[in-house]
Design a protein around this motif. Structure first.
Motif, mmCIF file in Angstrom:
data_model
loop_
_atom_site.group_PDB
_atom_site.id
_atom_site.type_symbol
_atom_site.label_atom_id
_atom_site.label_comp_id
_atom_site.label_asym_id
_atom_site.label_seq_id
_atom_site.Cartn_x
_atom_site.Cartn_y
_atom_site.Cartn_z
ATOM 1 N N UNK A 180 0.829 -1.213 0.000
ATOM 2 C CA UNK A 180 0.000 0.000 0.000
ATOM 3 C C UNK A 180 0.858 1.255 0.000
ATOM 4 N N UNK A 181 2.038 1.169 0.595
ATOM 5 C CA UNK A 181 2.942 2.320 0.667
ATOM 6 C C UNK A 181 3.865 2.407 -0.537
ATOM 7 N N UNK A 182 3.755 1.456 -1.458
ATOM 8 C CA UNK A 182 4.592 1.491 -2.647
ATOM 9 C C UNK A 182 5.968 0.885 -2.478
ATOM 10 N N UNK A 183 6.234 0.235 -1.346
ATOM 11 C CA UNK A 183 7.548 -0.370 -1.122
ATOM 12 C C UNK A 183 7.675 -1.727 -1.821
ATOM 13 N N UNK A 184 6.547 -2.361 -2.075
ATOM 14 C CA UNK A 184 6.507 -3.589 -2.861
ATOM 15 C C UNK A 184 5.754 -3.269 -4.150
ATOM 16 N N UNK A 185 6.259 -3.684 -5.305
ATOM 17 C CA UNK A 185 5.577 -3.378 -6.578
ATOM 18 C C UNK A 185 4.107 -3.751 -6.533
ATOM 19 N N UNK A 186 3.264 -2.864 -7.043
ATOM 20 C CA UNK A 186 1.818 -3.054 -6.968
ATOM 21 C C UNK A 186 1.351 -4.284 -7.746
ATOM 22 N N UNK A 187 2.101 -4.651 -8.795
ATOM 23 C CA UNK A 187 1.680 -5.785 -9.613
ATOM 24 C C UNK A 187 2.241 -7.115 -9.113
ATOM 25 N N UNK A 188 2.977 -7.109 -8.004
ATOM 26 C CA UNK A 188 3.527 -8.343 -7.474
ATOM 27 C C UNK A 188 2.489 -9.014 -6.569
ATOM 28 N N UNK A 189 1.990 -10.156 -6.997
ATOM 29 C CA UNK A 189 1.031 -10.926 -6.206
ATOM 30 C C UNK A 189 1.816 -11.931 -5.370
ATOM 31 N N UNK A 190 1.769 -11.764 -4.063
ATOM 32 C CA UNK A 190 2.534 -12.632 -3.177
ATOM 33 C C UNK A 190 1.737 -13.889 -2.848
ATOM 34 N N UNK A 191 2.270 -15.033 -3.252
ATOM 35 C CA UNK A 191 1.647 -16.320 -2.966
ATOM 36 C C UNK A 191 2.147 -16.854 -1.634
ATOM 37 N N UNK A 192 1.584 -17.972 -1.219
ATOM 38 C CA UNK A 192 2.010 -18.570 0.054
ATOM 39 C C UNK A 192 3.500 -18.868 0.043
ATOM 40 N N UNK A 193 4.020 -19.338 -1.092
ATOM 41 C CA UNK A 193 5.451 -19.653 -1.158
ATOM 42 C C UNK A 193 6.307 -18.419 -0.922
ATOM 43 N N UNK A 194 5.865 -17.249 -1.417
ATOM 44 C CA UNK A 194 6.597 -16.004 -1.156
ATOM 45 C C UNK A 194 6.671 -15.716 0.336
ATOM 46 N N UNK A 195 5.563 -15.929 1.033
ATOM 47 C CA UNK A 195 5.530 -15.634 2.467
ATOM 48 C C UNK A 195 6.456 -16.570 3.236
ATOM 49 N N UNK A 196 6.452 -17.856 2.858
ATOM 50 C CA UNK A 196 7.390 -18.790 3.485
ATOM 51 C C UNK A 196 8.835 -18.399 3.164
ATOM 52 N N UNK A 197 9.087 -17.968 1.920
ATOM 53 C CA UNK A 197 10.441 -17.569 1.519
ATOM 54 C C UNK A 197 10.930 -16.379 2.333
#
Length: 395
Positions: A295-312
């Motif tokens: 929301x603050x623009x620190x992560x690209x807006x088009x990047x959809x974080x999946x469960x694997x991203x969160x574990x990573x």
């Protein structure tokens, strides 16, 4: 059934028996930041590592000779998941340390199908068992290549660095392997496997009494030697019967924190193994931090974080913080203030791989260039500003 039909049927059976065995040989590279070393810092177990990419070499074996049929480099946003998908359906998968370390790291971010374990061979675990003794030294790929192929492995293997320091020196990161292609080591594993199966012999190198010895350690270790492989050994290597370690993999990891006996169990490995991706829900406390950053623009807006991203993202943390975040995901508790900032920084690194790559590049160049040292110092200052921004957002 007539005799002619019987002969035709017998011939077809013979053709099936002679059909080549299909194999995929695998080598894994890890993200440097996942295995931090330093003065007084305990080495993370494989459950604390993060896979960066994998090299695969495909081959057929006709009983006498191995024929390479192709190779591939597995990388991308979800390298562990992509690796498991790439190995899905393969007749036999062989890796040096694939059970001992690689799948243990992969299991922290994605599920490991039992069907894959049923057809996986770990030449490190196999060699350690055949050789015997309390430690697997003397069975690393360098030693097996030297003793079984009479060659020197090209990919550099890093000793203990300066006295009192673990590999990586003052940077706190695992050392740069000069961007060696993991397919080179996968091809070496293939040749070692072929040598063992065709000669029915395994040779190992002289080993020291511990993985973590320092340079100059003169204590007696395991002597070099060799052993004849019996029919059961060969059956394991060609997949006719499951490898002992593969059959007991999940039980050993979750109950003891190790795969090779009689090496010492690791409490951190044991705890993390029971908080692997298959045993806890997706870490929603990490997703909450990710939503704030996006929301603050620190992560690209088009990047959809999946469960694997969160574990990573958890794998970027230190071992204790990794355990704490995963446990809170299991219990449904929110992250404490102490955990929120490291998680935010982990998510930022995960979603800005080009920045991390630049930092690694200039760190390497700074060893010989004053200009690179200046650029590296600028990146360090930028890192401080980024982390300060993230801390303000999540605290």
């Amino acid at each position: 059934m007539g005799k002619a039909a019987q002969r035709r049927r017998s011939g077809r059976r013979g053709e099936r028996r002679r059909r080549p065995l299909s194999l995929t040989f695998c080598d894994i590279d890890y993200e440097r930041g996942s295995r931090a070393h330093g003065r007084g810092v305990a080495e993370a177990p494989p459950e604390g590592w993060l896979i960066e990419r994998a090299g695969l070499v495909h081959a057929d074996f006709d009983g006498e000779r191995l024929r390479i049929t192709g190779d591939e480099l597995v990388t991308g946003c979800h390298p562990a998941g992509a690796l498991i998908n790439a190995l899905h359906g393969k007749q036999l998968v062989v890796g040096h340390g694939i059970l001992t370390t690689d799948l243990r790291a992969a299991a922290m971010v994605t599920s490991i199908p039992s069907q894959l374990l049923d057809r996986t061979i770990d030449t490190l675990a196999f060699a350690h068992r055949v050789r015997g003794g309390p430690y697997p030294t003397g069975c690393n790929l360098d030693d097996l290549v030297k003793e079984n192929l009479g060659e020197v492995r090209r990919k550099p293997r890093f000793p203990s660095s300066a006295p009192g320091l673990r590999p990586g020196g003052i940077t706190g990161m695992s050392p740069d392997r000069h961007n060696a292609d993991p397919r080179e080591d996968a091809a070496l594993v293939a040749r070692v496997w072929e040598a063992m199966v065709t000669t029915r012999t395994l040779a190992w190198g002289a080993g020291k009494p511990s993985w973590t010895h320092y340079e100059g350690d003169t204590r007696p270790g395991t002597p070099a030697g060799s052993a004849d492989l019996d029919a059961d050994h060969i059956d394991e290597l060609v997949g006719t019967k499951p490898q002992v370690e593969a059959a007991e993999w999940a039980t050993r990891i979750q109950a003891e924190g190790l795969i090779m006996r009689p090496t010492r169990p690791n409490g951190d490995a044991l705890t993390l193994a029971n908080l692997a991706a298959a045993h806890i829900p997706a870490p929603e406390p990490v997703r909450l931090i990710a939503d704030i950053l996006q929301a603050a623009g620190e992560i690209p807006a088009d990047r959809v974080l999946k469960a694997e991203d969160l574990y990573m993202a958890c794998q970027y943390l230190g071992v204790q913080q990794n355990k704490d975040v995963r446990y809170r995901a299991l219990t449904g508790d929110n992250l404490t203030k102490v955990l929120r900032e490291p998680v935010a920084w982990a998510l930022w690194q995960l979603t800005h791989p080009e920045w991390s790559a630049a930092q690694r590049y200039w760190r390497k160049e700074a060893q010989t260039s004053t200009t690179a040292c200046i650029r590296l110092e600028e990146l360090k200052k930028e890192r401080g500003r980024i982390r300060a921004r993230l801390a303000t957002l999540v605290n």
